[in-house]
Enzyme design. Sequence first.
Site, mmCIF file in Angstrom:
data_model
loop_
_atom_site.group_PDB
_atom_site.id
_atom_site.type_symbol
_atom_site.label_atom_id
_atom_site.label_comp_id
_atom_site.label_asym_id
_atom_site.label_seq_id
_atom_site.Cartn_x
_atom_site.Cartn_y
_atom_site.Cartn_z
ATOM 1 N N PHE A 79 3.248 2.124 -1.789
ATOM 2 C CA PHE A 79 2.659 3.221 -1.014
ATOM 3 C C PHE A 79 2.499 4.505 -1.817
ATOM 4 O O PHE A 79 1.829 5.442 -1.361
ATOM 5 C CB PHE A 79 3.455 3.508 0.272
ATOM 6 C CG PHE A 79 3.371 2.423 1.302
ATOM 7 C CD1 PHE A 79 2.216 2.229 2.038
ATOM 8 C CD2 PHE A 79 4.459 1.587 1.538
ATOM 9 C CE1 PHE A 79 2.132 1.227 2.996
ATOM 10 C CE2 PHE A 79 4.392 0.575 2.487
ATOM 11 C CZ PHE A 79 3.225 0.398 3.227
ATOM 12 N N HIS A 91 1.709 -2.204 10.752
ATOM 13 C CA HIS A 91 1.431 -1.567 9.463
ATOM 14 C C HIS A 91 0.813 -0.181 9.677
ATOM 15 O O HIS A 91 0.066 0.025 10.639
ATOM 16 C CB HIS A 91 0.473 -2.452 8.651
ATOM 17 C CG HIS A 91 0.434 -2.123 7.207
ATOM 18 N ND1 HIS A 91 -0.363 -1.109 6.700
ATOM 19 C CD2 HIS A 91 1.089 -2.649 6.138
ATOM 20 C CE1 HIS A 91 -0.194 -1.047 5.388
ATOM 21 N NE2 HIS A 91 0.682 -1.959 5.020
ATOM 22 N N TYR A 140 -1.797 -0.726 -5.682
ATOM 23 C CA TYR A 140 -3.166 -0.193 -5.652
ATOM 24 C C TYR A 140 -3.909 -0.696 -6.884
ATOM 25 O O TYR A 140 -3.329 -0.799 -7.966
ATOM 26 C CB TYR A 140 -3.149 1.329 -5.643
ATOM 27 C CG TYR A 140 -2.460 1.936 -4.441
ATOM 28 C CD1 TYR A 140 -2.921 1.700 -3.147
ATOM 29 C CD2 TYR A 140 -1.351 2.765 -4.600
ATOM 30 C CE1 TYR A 140 -2.289 2.275 -2.049
ATOM 31 C CE2 TYR A 140 -0.717 3.345 -3.505
ATOM 32 C CZ TYR A 140 -1.190 3.091 -2.230
ATOM 33 O OH TYR A 140 -0.565 3.656 -1.153
ATOM 34 N N ASP A 153 0.908 -5.428 -2.319
ATOM 35 C CA ASP A 153 0.678 -5.442 -3.765
ATOM 36 C C ASP A 153 0.186 -4.072 -4.213
ATOM 37 O O ASP A 153 -0.137 -3.227 -3.386
ATOM 38 C CB ASP A 153 -0.248 -6.587 -4.188
ATOM 39 C CG ASP A 153 -1.703 -6.359 -3.854
ATOM 40 O OD1 ASP A 153 -2.550 -6.948 -4.521
ATOM 41 O OD2 ASP A 153 -2.024 -5.597 -2.912
#
Length: 224
Positions: free
Chosen positions: A77, A186, A66, A64
């Site tokens: 990202f 991740h 920032y 989701d």
Amino acid sequence: MAVIEGAWNEALKPEYGKEYYRKLFQFVGAEYATTQVFPPKEEIFSALSETPLERVKCVIIGQDPYHEPGQAHGLCFSVRPGVDVPPSLVNIYKELHEDLGCYIPNNGYLTKWADQGVLLLNAVLTVRAHAANSHQGKGWEEFTDACIRAVNEQDRPVVFLLWGSYAGKKAAMLNNPKHLVLKAPHPSPLSAYRGFFGCRHFSKANEFLTSHGETPIDWQIENI
């Protein structure tokens, strides 16, 4: 919400009439009207507008947006110029340096990737300020799964880079033999050393694209 245009709009039309989408539309509208939500309303669908469906070569899935002011602008990202590069993106840049020799840039603005056909799609497209995951379970996941299925149905080679267990679960939807699906831990500081570092996903993606007659991605983000 912002308008979805072009091939994305055609592919996603069946979603607009569904009950979950109606409830999602109402929820998101109320959130923007009553509290601080990111990204800005006009950038909710930036991943789709920056990377038209017919130009998608590679897919990166985030969770989701920032949730602090000035960061999110609709691409997973990625952060706006002048914003500190978040820890996960720092690690992505480290892997790019080791994999392809890219220098570490002074910003986290990834629109160059999106413009080349890298779909930077969060599974959830909005978030309340200072409240991570606050818009999960409201319908966005169903909508972005429809986006992923639309890419899966494309009759050309596409690379899916699935980082972490959340993104990794999307592999179950990807049954088109034309595509390449790459999975790794991740890039967050908590898990990058468990196999994200050294995964060489960027060179593998480019080797796959090149072998199928596609132009490879120039992964170097330049300094600003």
